[in-house]
Design an enzyme around this catalytic site. Sequence first.
Site, mmCIF file in Angstrom:
data_model
loop_
_atom_site.group_PDB
_atom_site.id
_atom_site.type_symbol
_atom_site.label_atom_id
_atom_site.label_comp_id
_atom_site.label_asym_id
_atom_site.label_seq_id
_atom_site.Cartn_x
_atom_site.Cartn_y
_atom_site.Cartn_z
ATOM 1 N N HIS A 32 20.495 67.168 51.769
ATOM 2 C CA HIS A 32 19.112 66.634 51.933
ATOM 3 C C HIS A 32 19.041 65.395 51.911
ATOM 4 O O HIS A 32 19.756 64.383 51.568
ATOM 5 C CB HIS A 32 18.056 67.369 50.907
ATOM 6 C CG HIS A 32 18.620 67.337 49.482
ATOM 7 N ND1 HIS A 32 18.670 66.087 49.008
ATOM 8 C CD2 HIS A 32 19.006 68.385 48.554
ATOM 9 C CE1 HIS A 32 18.806 66.131 47.527
ATOM 10 N NE2 HIS A 32 19.230 67.482 47.355
ATOM 11 N N GLY A 34 17.833 63.370 49.882
ATOM 12 C CA GLY A 34 18.380 62.662 48.442
ATOM 13 C C GLY A 34 19.952 62.164 48.540
ATOM 14 O O GLY A 34 20.222 61.236 48.244
ATOM 15 N N HIS A 35 20.718 63.218 49.001
ATOM 16 C CA HIS A 35 22.107 62.908 49.143
ATOM 17 C C HIS A 35 22.128 61.760 50.013
ATOM 18 O O HIS A 35 23.104 60.926 50.022
ATOM 19 C CB HIS A 35 22.887 64.237 49.661
ATOM 20 C CG HIS A 35 22.858 65.443 48.765
ATOM 21 N ND1 HIS A 35 22.290 66.706 49.093
ATOM 22 C CD2 HIS A 35 23.118 65.672 47.501
ATOM 23 C CE1 HIS A 35 22.445 67.611 48.093
ATOM 24 N NE2 HIS A 35 23.040 67.015 47.471
ATOM 25 N N ASP A 149 20.337 63.728 38.484
ATOM 26 C CA ASP A 149 21.134 64.511 37.190
ATOM 27 C C ASP A 149 21.583 63.171 36.148
ATOM 28 O O ASP A 149 22.770 62.737 36.317
ATOM 29 C CB ASP A 149 22.375 65.073 38.054
ATOM 30 C CG ASP A 149 22.064 66.160 39.028
ATOM 31 O OD1 ASP A 149 21.846 67.221 38.521
ATOM 32 O OD2 ASP A 149 21.908 65.743 40.123
ATOM 33 N N GLN A 152 24.825 63.739 34.052
ATOM 34 C CA GLN A 152 25.946 63.648 34.554
ATOM 35 C C GLN A 152 26.104 62.131 34.953
ATOM 36 O O GLN A 152 27.462 61.575 34.324
ATOM 37 C CB GLN A 152 25.595 64.292 35.875
ATOM 38 C CG GLN A 152 26.780 63.900 36.925
ATOM 39 C CD GLN A 152 26.412 64.778 38.280
ATOM 40 O OE1 GLN A 152 26.610 66.023 38.000
ATOM 41 N NE2 GLN A 152 26.224 64.074 39.505
ATOM 42 N N LEU A 184 13.865 66.222 44.924
ATOM 43 C CA LEU A 184 14.608 67.029 46.067
ATOM 44 C C LEU A 184 15.822 67.507 45.586
ATOM 45 O O LEU A 184 16.398 67.008 44.926
ATOM 46 C CB LEU A 184 14.976 66.072 47.516
ATOM 47 C CG LEU A 184 13.788 65.431 48.348
ATOM 48 C CD1 LEU A 184 14.438 64.703 49.372
ATOM 49 C CD2 LEU A 184 12.948 66.483 48.823
ATOM 50 N N SER A 185 16.136 68.714 46.027
ATOM 51 C CA SER A 185 17.327 69.416 45.445
ATOM 52 C C SER A 185 17.747 70.546 46.362
ATOM 53 O O SER A 185 16.849 71.206 46.929
ATOM 54 C CB SER A 185 16.930 70.166 44.091
ATOM 55 O OG SER A 185 17.755 71.031 43.524
ATOM 56 N N SER A 186 18.944 70.944 46.190
ATOM 57 C CA SER A 186 19.571 71.951 47.139
ATOM 58 C C SER A 186 18.975 73.125 46.789
ATOM 59 O O SER A 186 18.934 74.428 47.316
ATOM 60 C CB SER A 186 21.088 72.036 47.023
ATOM 61 O OG SER A 186 21.448 70.656 47.398
ATOM 62 N N ARG A 187 18.548 73.362 45.356
ATOM 63 C CA ARG A 187 18.247 74.709 44.971
ATOM 64 C C ARG A 187 16.625 74.891 45.083
ATOM 65 O O ARG A 187 16.128 75.949 44.891
ATOM 66 C CB ARG A 187 18.213 74.553 43.403
ATOM 67 C CG ARG A 187 19.801 74.775 42.953
ATOM 68 C CD ARG A 187 20.002 75.113 41.557
ATOM 69 N NE ARG A 187 21.262 75.393 40.953
ATOM 70 C CZ ARG A 187 22.220 74.675 40.597
ATOM 71 N NH1 ARG A 187 22.060 73.534 40.401
ATOM 72 N NH2 ARG A 187 23.463 75.168 40.188
HETATM 73 P P1 AMP Z 1 24.590 67.958 44.159
HETATM 74 O O1 AMP Z 1 25.071 68.313 45.510
HETATM 75 O O2 AMP Z 1 23.381 68.627 43.707
HETATM 76 O O3 AMP Z 1 25.807 67.944 43.215
HETATM 77 O O4 AMP Z 1 24.397 66.202 44.179
HETATM 78 C C1 AMP Z 1 25.414 65.349 44.574
HETATM 79 C C2 AMP Z 1 24.618 64.185 44.197
HETATM 80 O O5 AMP Z 1 23.466 63.867 44.921
HETATM 81 C C3 AMP Z 1 24.540 63.976 42.717
HETATM 82 O O6 AMP Z 1 25.121 62.435 42.301
HETATM 83 C C4 AMP Z 1 22.988 63.942 42.728
HETATM 84 O O7 AMP Z 1 22.570 63.644 41.399
HETATM 85 C C5 AMP Z 1 22.461 63.302 43.912
HETATM 86 N N1 AMP Z 1 21.235 64.068 44.074
HETATM 87 C C6 AMP Z 1 20.890 65.047 44.325
HETATM 88 N N2 AMP Z 1 19.365 65.277 44.372
HETATM 89 C C7 AMP Z 1 18.870 63.810 44.381
HETATM 90 C C8 AMP Z 1 17.668 63.380 44.818
HETATM 91 N N3 AMP Z 1 16.656 63.935 44.976
HETATM 92 N N4 AMP Z 1 17.842 62.002 44.853
HETATM 93 C C9 AMP Z 1 18.879 61.104 44.639
HETATM 94 N N5 AMP Z 1 20.115 61.721 44.459
HETATM 95 C C10 AMP Z 1 20.118 63.147 44.126
#
Ligand code: AMP
Length: 297
Positions: A32, A34-35, A149, A152, A184-187
């Site tokens: 998304h 955010g990524h 996160d 993390q 924003l989050s994949s979930r």
């Molecule tokens: P994930 O795929 O959820 O493991 O996220 C991959 C990376 O993208 C991690 O470093 C997350 O912290 C970052 N990330 C996820 N959501 C967001 C967001 N809304 N804004 C900024 N970074 C994000």
Amino acid sequence: MIRSIEEMRAFQKEHYLNKKTTGFVPTMGALHTGHLSLMKQAKQENDLGIASIFVNPTQFSPGEDYDRYPRQVEEDMKLLKSIDMDILFHPSNIEEIYNPNRLCHIEPKAFNEIYEGKIRPEFIRGVATIVCKLLNIILPTQSYFGQKDISQCILIRQMIQDLNMDYTKIKIIETLRAEDGLALSSRNVYLTKEERMKADILYKALMKGKLFCEKNSLRKEIPVEEVKEMIEKELLTEKLVSKIEYISIASHQNMKEVTKVDAKNQGAVISSAIRVGNVRLIDNLLVGKAHDDILRN
Ligand code: AMP
């Protein structure tokens, strides 16, 4: 797309020899904006941008959403193309990353005591181990993580120091939010329409706590109970909040809980995990000095 470690290493070796810098963004896919904000910065600040997509089984506890985690690599590829990411590392299978006879993993013991660690016992070890492996495979000049996160981020920073992995520099990028404030989050795709409309309650409640601490920064030592109560009260105004897993106010140095907030001189991370219906949401805000310290990069 690169699918094997061998090929990834060969690619990196060539660019390393040509003195090209690389910016790396590890993800679990279902990308998304955010990524993409991390990836754009990685591209901007380095000669080459590398992303990885790997739904890491070892960071899910039994009963969590590993099986139903959204997987949509073809759509992700289109997004990566739209921002000109140079390489996607997408391991062909779990065995490419995890040898069935493996003996070693990273065990950041103290982090099992922080809230995300207590509630998700596999998570801390799983995240530290996969990030360590990916960094050692890719050897990026700079690596990008999202504030979303925060535990993390702080864990990985410490791991880089502890294990002499300072060939890479860690960059933490501010959380990207929807217009109403929801991170924003994949979930987020798990939320029903009605739940999605109310899910901004988490951001609103955390913001209330942050503003209270910053407005009262002259008071130097605000007891955390006062702030937590305020956040809890706000969360409970929303009927769709089915559970508050935790409200944490912690040091941004090590994520250990603090008893008082001194926004100006110390700063803090206010974070929370809640359930809206059945969906687990996490978020955090950086208070006072913590904001500059974490995002200064
Ligand atoms: P994930 O795929 O959820 O493991 O996220 C991959 C990376 O993208 C991690 O470093 C997350 O912290 C970052 N990330 C996820 N959501 C967001 C967001 N809304 N804004 C900024 N970074 C994000």
